[in-house]
Design a protein around this motif. Structure first.
Motif, PDB file in Angstrom:
ATOM      1  N   VAL A  46       0.836  -1.204   0.000  1.00 18.90           N
ATOM      2  CA  VAL A  46       0.000   0.000   0.000  1.00 18.90           C
ATOM      3  C   VAL A  46       0.870   1.253   0.000  1.00 18.90           C
ATOM      4  O   VAL A  46       0.622   2.214  -0.740  1.00 18.90           O
ATOM      5  CB  VAL A  46      -0.944   0.001   1.224  1.00 18.90           C
ATOM      6  N   ASN A  47       1.933   1.222   0.812  1.00 17.36           N
ATOM      7  CA  ASN A  47       2.816   2.395   0.922  1.00 17.36           C
ATOM      8  C   ASN A  47       3.568   2.687  -0.372  1.00 17.36           C
ATOM      9  O   ASN A  47       3.953   3.833  -0.628  1.00 17.36           O
ATOM     10  CB  ASN A  47       3.814   2.202   2.063  1.00 17.36           C
ATOM     11  N   VAL A  48       3.824   1.658  -1.181  1.00 12.70           N
ATOM     12  CA  VAL A  48       4.510   1.888  -2.454  1.00 12.70           C
ATOM     13  C   VAL A  48       3.677   2.810  -3.343  1.00 12.70           C
ATOM     14  O   VAL A  48       4.202   3.710  -4.002  1.00 12.70           O
ATOM     15  CB  VAL A  48       4.774   0.543  -3.182  1.00 12.70           C
ATOM     16  N   TYR A  49       2.369   2.585  -3.352  1.00 19.71           N
ATOM     17  CA  TYR A  49       1.485   3.391  -4.202  1.00 19.71           C
ATOM     18  C   TYR A  49       0.984   4.652  -3.497  1.00 19.71           C
ATOM     19  O   TYR A  49       0.784   5.685  -4.137  1.00 19.71           O
ATOM     20  CB  TYR A  49       0.289   2.541  -4.655  1.00 19.71           C
ATOM     21  N   TRP A  50       0.775   4.550  -2.205  1.00 20.21           N
ATOM     22  CA  TRP A  50       0.274   5.701  -1.444  1.00 20.21           C
ATOM     23  C   TRP A  50       1.157   5.904  -0.221  1.00 20.21           C
ATOM     24  O   TRP A  50       0.791   5.552   0.899  1.00 20.21           O
ATOM     25  CB  TRP A  50      -1.172   5.462  -1.025  1.00 20.21           C
ATOM     26  N   PRO A  51       2.361   6.453  -0.426  1.00 22.97           N
ATOM     27  CA  PRO A  51       3.309   6.622   0.681  1.00 22.97           C
ATOM     28  C   PRO A  51       2.773   7.590   1.736  1.00 22.97           C
ATOM     29  O   PRO A  51       1.998   8.494   1.421  1.00 22.97           O
ATOM     30  CB  PRO A  51       4.555   7.190  -0.014  1.00 22.97           C
ATOM     31  N   PRO A  52       3.188   7.421   2.979  1.00 20.32           N
ATOM     32  CA  PRO A  52       2.684   8.259   4.074  1.00 20.32           C
ATOM     33  C   PRO A  52       3.345   9.631   4.110  1.00 20.32           C
ATOM     34  O   PRO A  52       4.121   9.959   5.018  1.00 20.32           O
ATOM     35  CB  PRO A  52       3.036   7.438   5.322  1.00 20.32           C
ATOM     36  N   VAL A  53       3.036  10.473   3.109  1.00 22.41           N
ATOM     37  CA  VAL A  53       3.677  11.784   3.018  1.00 22.41           C
ATOM     38  C   VAL A  53       2.850  12.893   3.657  1.00 22.41           C
ATOM     39  O   VAL A  53       3.338  14.001   3.833  1.00 22.41           O
ATOM     40  CB  VAL A  53       3.974  12.150   1.545  1.00 22.41           C
ATOM     41  N   ARG A  54       1.605  12.615   3.979  1.00 25.62           N
ATOM     42  CA  ARG A  54       0.761  13.595   4.648  1.00 25.62           C
ATOM     43  C   ARG A  54       0.359  13.076   6.028  1.00 25.62           C
ATOM     44  O   ARG A  54       0.089  11.891   6.195  1.00 25.62           O
ATOM     45  CB  ARG A  54      -0.490  13.887   3.817  1.00 25.62           C
ATOM     46  N   ASN A  55       0.339  13.986   7.000  1.00 20.02           N
ATOM     47  CA  ASN A  55       0.022  13.602   8.376  1.00 20.02           C
ATOM     48  C   ASN A  55       0.885  12.421   8.822  1.00 20.02           C
ATOM     49  O   ASN A  55       0.427  11.517   9.524  1.00 20.02           O
ATOM     50  CB  ASN A  55      -1.458  13.253   8.515  1.00 20.02           C
ATOM     51  N   THR A  56       2.156  12.462   8.409  1.00 19.70           N
ATOM     52  CA  THR A  56       3.047  11.328   8.651  1.00 19.70           C
ATOM     53  C   THR A  56       3.220  11.040  10.131  1.00 19.70           C
ATOM     54  O   THR A  56       3.162   9.881  10.563  1.00 19.70           O
ATOM     55  CB  THR A  56       4.425  11.609   8.016  1.00 19.70           C
ATOM     56  N   GLY A  57       3.429  12.090  10.909  1.00 16.47           N
ATOM     57  CA  GLY A  57       3.647  11.896  12.340  1.00 16.47           C
ATOM     58  C   GLY A  57       2.451  11.289  13.035  1.00 16.47           C
ATOM     59  O   GLY A  57       2.583  10.381  13.870  1.00 16.47           O
ATOM     60  N   LYS A  58       1.263  11.776  12.710  1.00 16.38           N
ATOM     61  CA  LYS A  58       0.042  11.244  13.334  1.00 16.38           C
ATOM     62  C   LYS A  58      -0.168   9.782  12.941  1.00 16.38           C
ATOM     63  O   LYS A  58      -0.590   8.949  13.764  1.00 16.38           O
ATOM     64  CB  LYS A  58      -1.169  12.090  12.930  1.00 16.38           C
ATOM     65  N   LYS A  59       0.120   9.463  11.692  1.00 17.77           N
ATOM     66  CA  LYS A  59      -0.019   8.071  11.247  1.00 17.77           C
ATOM     67  C   LYS A  59       0.981   7.167  11.979  1.00 17.77           C
ATOM     68  O   LYS A  59       0.663   6.024  12.324  1.00 17.77           O
ATOM     69  CB  LYS A  59       0.191   7.978   9.734  1.00 17.77           C
ATOM     70  N   LEU A  60       2.169   7.682  12.226  1.00 17.60           N
ATOM     71  CA  LEU A  60       3.170   6.914  12.961  1.00 17.60           C
ATOM     72  C   LEU A  60       2.689   6.631  14.377  1.00 17.60           C
ATOM     73  O   LEU A  60       2.761   5.486  14.857  1.00 17.60           O
ATOM     74  CB  LEU A  60       4.494   7.674  12.988  1.00 17.60           C
TER      75      LEU A  60
END
Length: 411
Positions: free
Chosen positions: A279-293
């Motif tokens: 999933v991350n390959v196509y939709w990398p966590p570039v927005r709200n990255t910290g909250k997602k972490l």
């Protein structure tokens, strides 16, 4: 979130393909070692502490050498360092095979196993900073997020295949499986030999005092709130959520599924991690990255609590897979932070600091899990670890606002 333009861009670089092939083969080999040694040791001792000691004897030499290895990775030929360490790991598999077939006494076997595992800890502690530093030279900087995601994706596939097949391999050929580990690493050495030599610092840079150089890496980590926050999250999540070390006990005594079931339990986190990595390959966590972490590590803690109280094999496999998906987000974010924010001449030292804490947390977490299981019981110790992980996430969300508000630029 928009998908990146070319999700396969990192794989188009030959050096990266050779590098990732090496990582895949090495990961599979180490999974064979971890699953089979864990089963072997617990079969003889029936003591959860003996499983924890596996992590302890590996991390002590790893911990002692990692910071120095980071310094050397920044001033010497990283490829030669990596090839030397891979060769040591290859011979460790041969040593485990020889011990199993020449030492009849089970307890003497375990003592010798601990010695070999200590040697592998030394090799892995020396290998990691050089291997990471080479990764950052295999693709241009603008593709770091993509390369980190693929690195995690293919690494998790290797763990999934290695762990999942280890139980069947053991059932088929017994402890001869240790030789399979060595064969895989042999091919990893061949693949890595095709990676082109990577630049290291000049002789002038090498004159910097080693302790001063190491201090610089430590200072960088502890002065960067984003990096320190991400590192701390993973450190404590692995330290307190180290239920993986107790999987032989769950497989034998709680779920009663045998070595094949242990292989599935061991592979389950990698299945979830692989799915999330895809999933991350196509939709990398570039927005709200910290909250997602933060959300991902919190989810990991919840998974550990559910796994601890589960008595159903299928639920246990599923929840371990979910924990792997959560863990993958942490791996991708932390790896991208290291590649993007760390200066080129600091990568080896900074990764060494990261490896010392994160890498050591795996083994210390194994020891903590074994000790806690002996003192508290297996199930209460796992639930306790998951609860502590949740508390760490809550604390970090308040103490590291820069990490909480982290975003990566899309490329």
């Amino acid at each position: 979130m928009a998908a990146i333009k070319d999700p396969y861009i990192a794989l188009k670089f030959p050096d990266y393909r050779y590098y990732i092939t090496t990582r895949i083969l090495l990961a599979m080999a180490l999974q064979f070692q971890g699953v089979i040694v864990g089963w072997h040791v617990y079969s003889i001792t029936k003591d959860p502490l003996s499983l924890g000691l596996i992590g302890l004897v590996e991390i002590l030499p790893n911990f002692s050498v990692t910071l120095f290895a980071g310094h050397f990775a920044d001033i010497y030929d990283r490829k030669k360092i990596a090839l030397t360490c891979l060769t040591i790991l290859m011979f460790s598999g041969i040593a485990l095979y020889a011990i199993t077939h020449t030492v009849p006494d089970g307890h003497k076997q375990i003592a010798l196993f601990y010695i070999v595992i200590a040697l592998t800890g030394f090799a892995r502690g020396t290998l990691s900073p050089s291997l990471f530093s080479i990764l950052t030279e295999c693709v241009p900087k603008e593709h770091y997020l993509n390369s980190t995601t693929w690195n995690s994706t293919l690494w998790q596939i290797a763990i999934m295949v290695g762990a999942g097949s280890s139980g069947f391999l053991f059932a088929a050929i017994g402890y001869d499986a240790y030789l399979v580990m060595s064969v895989l690493i042999f091919f990893a050495i061949i693949s890595f030999s095709f990676v082109s030599p990577k630049p290291h610092l000049t002789k002038k840079d090498a004159k910097a005092p080693i302790l001063s150089s190491i201090k610089g890496g430590i200072k960088y980590v502890f002065s960067n709130q984003v990096f320190l926050g991400a590192l701390s999250l993973d450190l404590f999540a692995v330290l307190f959520g180290g239920a993986v070390a107790l999987l032989p006990i769950f497989a034998q005594d709680i779920l009663a599924v045998g070595p094949q079931g242990l292989g599935f339990l061991k592979a389950a986190p990698s299945v979830g991690s692989f799915i999330m990595a895809a999933v991350n390959v196509y939709w990398p966590p570039v927005r709200n990255t910290g909250k997602k972490l933060l959300f991902a590590v919190f989810g990991f803690g919840v998974c550990m609590i559910i796994f601890g109280i589960s008595k159903n094999f299928y639920l246990s496999v599923f929840i371990l897979a979910v924990s792997g998906a959560c863990d993958n987000i942490s791996v991708v974010v932390r790896g991208t932070i290291m590649q993007t924010l760390v200066p080129a001449d600091m990568k080896g030292k900074v990764f060494a600091v990261n490896s010392m804490f994160i890498g050591s947390s795996n083994e210390i977490g194994e020891f903590e899990s074994g000790m806690a299981a002996k003192l508290m019981g297996v199930v209460p110790s796992v639930v306790f670890g998951g609860t502590m992980t949740l508390l760490v996430v809550i604390f970090t969300s308040f103490r590291a606002p820069k990490l909480k508000n982290l975003h990566f630029e899309e490329k």
